[in-house]
Motif scaffolding. Structure first.
Motif, PDB file in Angstrom:
ATOM      1  N   VAL A   1       0.874  -1.174   0.000  1.00  0.00           N
ATOM      2  CA  VAL A   1       0.000   0.000   0.000  1.00  0.00           C
ATOM      3  C   VAL A   1       0.913   1.226   0.000  1.00  0.00           C
ATOM      4  N   PHE A   2       0.706   2.083  -0.988  1.00  0.00           N
ATOM      5  CA  PHE A   2       1.508   3.290  -1.122  1.00  0.00           C
ATOM      6  C   PHE A   2       0.870   4.460  -0.392  1.00  0.00           C
ATOM      7  N   ASP A   3       1.692   5.450  -0.031  1.00  0.00           N
ATOM      8  CA  ASP A   3       1.196   6.756   0.393  1.00  0.00           C
ATOM      9  C   ASP A   3       0.983   7.567  -0.875  1.00  0.00           C
ATOM     10  N   THR A   4       0.255   8.659  -0.772  1.00  0.00           N
ATOM     11  CA  THR A   4      -0.017   9.473  -1.952  1.00  0.00           C
ATOM     12  C   THR A   4       1.248  10.097  -2.531  1.00  0.00           C
ATOM     13  N   ASP A   5       2.322  10.193  -1.740  1.00  0.00           N
ATOM     14  CA  ASP A   5       3.581  10.753  -2.252  1.00  0.00           C
ATOM     15  C   ASP A   5       4.448   9.693  -2.946  1.00  0.00           C
ATOM     16  N   GLY A   6       3.942   8.456  -3.037  1.00  0.00           N
ATOM     17  CA  GLY A   6       4.678   7.389  -3.717  1.00  0.00           C
ATOM     18  C   GLY A   6       5.523   6.536  -2.796  1.00  0.00           C
ATOM     19  N   SER A   7       5.693   6.960  -1.551  1.00  0.00           N
ATOM     20  CA  SER A   7       6.432   6.130  -0.602  1.00  0.00           C
ATOM     21  C   SER A   7       5.553   4.944  -0.194  1.00  0.00           C
TER      22      SER A   7
END
Length: 153
Positions: free
Chosen positions: A77-83
């Motif tokens: 599962v990604f964060d919205t910043d791509g991390s």
């Protein structure tokens, strides 16, 4: 298939040449229903319907390189910043989760740097938060619900 320790979800199935397949809404295709896939699909539904993670931030069964070797993670599962927010390692319901399972996900996390880890065999679920300064993980009761970046409520 074995009843799992997840809420009840509705799945799409199809049968072809004596093989049952389950629809994966992330990969948008039917996947042959094996015990580990049964656990994986329950976990994906759990993340979407219970923890409210958007489908668009979830990735399933992709390859990654760990120490030069090709490996496949189950769910990221990604964060919205791509991390990377969360890595999930799914095992079949008939496989006992032990230190080897945690070593596997910890090796993956050396490459992925996720904030949270989840290990499940569908019957037992383990959740961890990473402490990168101390180079260890701490067990949690559950993973956090989805919270969009910048939402401090």
């Amino acid at each position: 298939m074995q009843e799992l320790n997840f809420p009840k979800f509705i799945f799409r199935f199809k049968s072809n040449e004596n093989k049952v397949s389950i629809f994966d809404g992330i990969r948008k295709k039917f996947i042959v229903l094996q015990p580990e896939e049964w656990v994986r699909q329950h976990c994906v539904h759990y993340l979407i319907h219970q923890k409210k993670y958007p489908k668009s931030l979830i990735n399933v069964e992709k390859e990654l390189k760990v120490n030069g070797l090709s490996k496949r993670y189950d769910i990221v599962v990604f964060d919205t910043d791509g991390s990377i927010h969360l890595i999930v390692e799914c095992k079949s319901f008939n496989i006992k989760i032990d230190q080897t399972t945690f070593d596997q996900i910890a090796r993956y996390n050396l490459t992925l740097n996720a904030s949270y880890l989840m290990v499940t065999n569908g019957l037992n679920h383990y959740y961890c938060v990473m402490d990168f300064k101390q180079e260890r993980y701490q067990f949690l009761e559950d993973i956090p619900d989805y919270k969009p970046s910048g939402d401090d409520n």
